[in-house]
Design a protein around this motif. Structure first.
Motif, PDB file in Angstrom:
ATOM      1  N   LEU A  18      11.482 -20.886  22.392  1.00 28.34           N
ATOM      2  CA  LEU A  18      10.093 -21.738  22.920  1.00 28.34           C
ATOM      3  C   LEU A  18      10.515 -23.007  22.855  1.00 28.34           C
ATOM      4  CD1 LEU A  18       7.035 -20.557  23.400  1.00 28.34           C
ATOM      5  CD2 LEU A  18       6.781 -20.473  20.877  1.00 28.34           C
ATOM      6  N   ASN A  19      10.815 -23.823  23.627  1.00 31.18           N
ATOM      7  CA  ASN A  19       9.914 -25.061  23.497  1.00 31.18           C
ATOM      8  C   ASN A  19       8.430 -25.514  24.078  1.00 31.18           C
ATOM      9  OD1 ASN A  19      13.065 -25.936  23.873  1.00 31.18           O
ATOM     10  ND2 ASN A  19      13.256 -25.603  25.090  1.00 31.18           N
ATOM     11  N   PHE A  20       7.920 -26.411  23.076  1.00 30.77           N
ATOM     12  CA  PHE A  20       7.028 -26.990  23.556  1.00 30.77           C
ATOM     13  C   PHE A  20       6.660 -28.829  23.905  1.00 30.77           C
ATOM     14  CE2 PHE A  20       3.367 -29.472  21.555  1.00 30.77           C
ATOM     15  CZ  PHE A  20       2.251 -29.370  22.036  1.00 30.77           C
ATOM     16  N   VAL A  21       6.432 -28.762  25.678  1.00 33.20           N
ATOM     17  CA  VAL A  21       6.178 -29.745  25.970  1.00 33.20           C
ATOM     18  C   VAL A  21       5.790 -30.957  25.573  1.00 33.20           C
ATOM     19  CG1 VAL A  21       6.221 -30.652  27.910  1.00 33.20           C
ATOM     20  CG2 VAL A  21       7.290 -28.580  28.127  1.00 33.20           C
ATOM     21  N   GLY A  22       4.467 -30.452  25.790  1.00 40.70           N
ATOM     22  CA  GLY A  22       2.927 -31.423  25.046  1.00 40.70           C
ATOM     23  C   GLY A  22       1.836 -31.153  25.203  1.00 40.70           C
ATOM     24  N   VAL A  23       1.138 -31.907  25.045  1.00 38.68           N
ATOM     25  CA  VAL A  23      -0.598 -31.612  24.878  1.00 38.68           C
ATOM     26  C   VAL A  23      -0.821 -32.359  26.263  1.00 38.68           C
ATOM     27  CG1 VAL A  23      -2.412 -31.609  23.869  1.00 38.68           C
ATOM     28  CG2 VAL A  23      -0.813 -31.301  22.383  1.00 38.68           C
ATOM     29  N   ASP A  24      -2.240 -31.759  26.570  1.00 40.60           N
ATOM     30  CA  ASP A  24      -2.999 -32.882  27.404  1.00 40.60           C
ATOM     31  C   ASP A  24      -4.832 -32.256  27.832  1.00 40.60           C
ATOM     32  OD1 ASP A  24      -1.220 -33.821  29.491  1.00 40.60           O
ATOM     33  OD2 ASP A  24      -0.596 -31.474  30.393  1.00 40.60           O
ATOM     34  N   ILE A  25      -5.228 -33.471  27.225  1.00 37.00           N
ATOM     35  CA  ILE A  25      -6.875 -33.214  26.971  1.00 37.00           C
ATOM     36  C   ILE A  25      -7.274 -33.060  28.370  1.00 37.00           C
ATOM     37  CG2 ILE A  25      -8.636 -33.627  26.269  1.00 37.00           C
ATOM     38  CD1 ILE A  25      -6.698 -35.001  24.015  1.00 37.00           C
ATOM     39  N   SER A  26      -8.033 -31.984  28.895  1.00 30.17           N
ATOM     40  CA  SER A  26      -8.545 -31.954  30.314  1.00 30.17           C
ATOM     41  C   SER A  26      -9.705 -32.860  30.066  1.00 30.17           C
ATOM     42  CB  SER A  26      -7.792 -30.864  31.048  1.00 30.17           C
ATOM     43  OG  SER A  26      -8.869 -29.528  30.520  1.00 30.17           O
ATOM     44  N   SER A  27     -10.743 -32.428  29.602  1.00 31.10           N
ATOM     45  CA  SER A  27     -12.218 -32.778  29.609  1.00 31.10           C
ATOM     46  C   SER A  27     -12.863 -32.924  28.323  1.00 31.10           C
ATOM     47  CB  SER A  27     -12.518 -31.132  29.791  1.00 31.10           C
ATOM     48  OG  SER A  27     -14.099 -31.630  29.959  1.00 31.10           O
ATOM     49  N   ILE A  28     -13.834 -33.849  27.962  1.00 31.78           N
ATOM     50  CA  ILE A  28     -14.318 -34.079  26.800  1.00 31.78           C
ATOM     51  C   ILE A  28     -15.617 -34.321  26.988  1.00 31.78           C
ATOM     52  CG2 ILE A  28     -14.957 -35.278  24.763  1.00 31.78           C
ATOM     53  CD1 ILE A  28     -11.492 -36.802  25.628  1.00 31.78           C
ATOM     54  N   HIS A  29     -16.901 -33.355  26.654  1.00 35.06           N
ATOM     55  CA  HIS A  29     -18.364 -33.638  26.822  1.00 35.06           C
ATOM     56  C   HIS A  29     -18.163 -34.024  24.920  1.00 35.06           C
ATOM     57  CE1 HIS A  29     -22.047 -33.785  27.928  1.00 35.06           C
ATOM     58  NE2 HIS A  29     -22.553 -33.080  26.935  1.00 35.06           N
ATOM     59  N   VAL A  30     -19.003 -34.984  25.083  1.00 34.12           N
ATOM     60  CA  VAL A  30     -19.807 -35.176  23.834  1.00 34.12           C
ATOM     61  C   VAL A  30     -21.781 -35.822  23.738  1.00 34.12           C
ATOM     62  CG1 VAL A  30     -19.750 -36.772  21.356  1.00 34.12           C
ATOM     63  CG2 VAL A  30     -17.902 -35.889  21.707  1.00 34.12           C
ATOM     64  N   GLU A  31     -22.119 -34.520  23.359  1.00 31.19           N
ATOM     65  CA  GLU A  31     -23.562 -34.930  23.164  1.00 31.19           C
ATOM     66  C   GLU A  31     -23.757 -35.502  22.115  1.00 31.19           C
ATOM     67  OE1 GLU A  31     -27.551 -33.264  25.120  1.00 31.19           O
ATOM     68  OE2 GLU A  31     -25.896 -32.834  25.404  1.00 31.19           O
ATOM     69  N   VAL A  32     -25.332 -37.021  21.744  1.00 38.13           N
ATOM     70  CA  VAL A  32     -25.504 -36.865  20.829  1.00 38.13           C
ATOM     71  C   VAL A  32     -27.121 -37.219  20.276  1.00 38.13           C
ATOM     72  CG1 VAL A  32     -25.474 -38.532  18.500  1.00 38.13           C
ATOM     73  CG2 VAL A  32     -23.637 -38.039  19.096  1.00 38.13           C
ATOM     74  N   GLN A  33     -27.721 -35.514  19.934  1.00 36.50           N
ATOM     75  CA  GLN A  33     -29.062 -36.554  19.904  1.00 36.50           C
ATOM     76  C   GLN A  33     -30.054 -36.765  19.055  1.00 36.50           C
ATOM     77  OE1 GLN A  33     -27.968 -32.433  19.491  1.00 36.50           O
ATOM     78  NE2 GLN A  33     -27.952 -32.226  21.899  1.00 36.50           N
ATOM     79  N   ASN A  34     -29.340 -36.722  17.926  1.00 35.38           N
ATOM     80  CA  ASN A  34     -29.359 -37.238  16.333  1.00 35.38           C
ATOM     81  C   ASN A  34     -28.462 -38.325  15.658  1.00 35.38           C
ATOM     82  OD1 ASN A  34     -32.356 -37.380  16.704  1.00 35.38           O
ATOM     83  ND2 ASN A  34     -32.115 -34.780  16.838  1.00 35.38           N
ATOM     84  N   GLN A  35     -28.456 -38.365  14.562  1.00 37.71           N
ATOM     85  CA  GLN A  35     -27.919 -39.154  12.998  1.00 37.71           C
ATOM     86  C   GLN A  35     -27.796 -37.417  12.510  1.00 37.71           C
ATOM     87  OE1 GLN A  35     -28.698 -41.947  11.112  1.00 37.71           O
ATOM     88  NE2 GLN A  35     -26.722 -42.077  10.075  1.00 37.71           N
ATOM     89  N   TYR A  36     -26.657 -37.080  12.101  1.00 40.43           N
ATOM     90  CA  TYR A  36     -26.260 -35.765  12.251  1.00 40.43           C
ATOM     91  C   TYR A  36     -26.082 -35.975  10.288  1.00 40.43           C
ATOM     92  CZ  TYR A  36     -23.314 -31.643  10.048  1.00 40.43           C
ATOM     93  OH  TYR A  36     -23.205 -30.706   9.468  1.00 40.43           O
ATOM     94  N   THR A  37     -26.691 -34.517   9.784  1.00 43.38           N
ATOM     95  CA  THR A  37     -28.053 -35.157   8.607  1.00 43.38           C
ATOM     96  C   THR A  37     -26.507 -33.503   7.749  1.00 43.38           C
ATOM     97  OG1 THR A  37     -29.810 -34.502   8.405  1.00 43.38           O
ATOM     98  CG2 THR A  37     -28.638 -36.759   8.620  1.00 43.38           C
ATOM     99  N   ASN A  38     -26.213 -32.807   7.665  1.00 48.08           N
ATOM    100  CA  ASN A  38     -25.731 -31.960   6.946  1.00 48.08           C
ATOM    101  C   ASN A  38     -25.930 -30.187   7.247  1.00 48.08           C
ATOM    102  OD1 ASN A  38     -23.734 -33.088   4.592  1.00 48.08           O
ATOM    103  ND2 ASN A  38     -25.712 -33.204   3.295  1.00 48.08           N
ATOM    104  N   ALA A  39     -26.464 -30.579   8.841  1.00 49.78           N
ATOM    105  CA  ALA A  39     -27.400 -29.115   9.065  1.00 49.78           C
ATOM    106  C   ALA A  39     -25.967 -28.424   9.673  1.00 49.78           C
ATOM    107  CB  ALA A  39     -27.797 -29.414  10.568  1.00 49.78           C
ATOM    108  N   GLU A  40     -26.030 -27.077   9.808  1.00 52.13           N
ATOM    109  CA  GLU A  40     -25.068 -25.989   9.579  1.00 52.13           C
ATOM    110  C   GLU A  40     -24.655 -26.390  11.512  1.00 52.13           C
ATOM    111  OE1 GLU A  40     -24.607 -20.914  11.194  1.00 52.13           O
ATOM    112  OE2 GLU A  40     -26.211 -22.114  11.115  1.00 52.13           O
TER     113      GLU A  40
END
Length: 141
Positions: free
Chosen positions: A9-31
């Motif tokens: 088994l040979n590992f060739v590499g990693v590709d990141i094909s999609s990223i979506h980040v949405e921040v609604q409020n500043q995070y404060t220790n919620a689950e």
């Protein structure tokens, strides 16, 4: 200590094909909830290659939502028994790819500034059957 190549088994590499980040409020220790759904992609035109694709979703309701798709390309020695090949594809390859996913999420979230802290995904154990998708053969021009 010597280093040897893994002939199966040979590992060739990693590709990141999609990223979506949405921040609604500043995070404060919620689950924080997370899910990681791995899939195996088998290209018809390259029978010794396969990809493990991880669909990652991390969220804290009302604070943030992160979705990304990260894949790892592997080359497998096809001259092995099916049970060994399945073990490499369903257990070993996801375990090899996961630290890259974990590191990417930690780096991404640490660079988002004061909107949230660094998120470290807990270790995961991959066992059992993973969905296998067979790609259509690629058409040459």
């Amino acid at each position: 200590m010597g280093v040897t190549n893994q002939p199966r088994l040979n590992f060739v590499g990693v590709d990141i094909s999609s990223i979506h980040v949405e921040v609604q409020n500043q995070y404060t220790n919620a689950e924080i909830k997370h899910s990681i759904l791995p899939k195996i992609i088998l290209p018809k035109n390259l029978p010794d290659n396969f990809k493990v694709v991880m669909d990652v979703h991390i969220e804290s309701e009302g604070y943030f939502n992160i979705k990304t798709i990260i894949s790892g390309l592997f080359i497998l020695n096809m001259e092995m028994e099916d049970k060994h090949r399945d073990t490499f594809m369903h257990l070993n390859a996801p375990a090899i790819l996961f630290p890259y996913v974990r590191s990417f999420i930690s780096t991404l979230t640490s660079n988002l500034g004061s909107s949230m802290g660094t998120i470290i995904i807990p270790p995961q154990v991959f066992k059992g059957e993973i969905e296998v998708i067979i790609e259509s053969p690629q058409i040459e021009d």
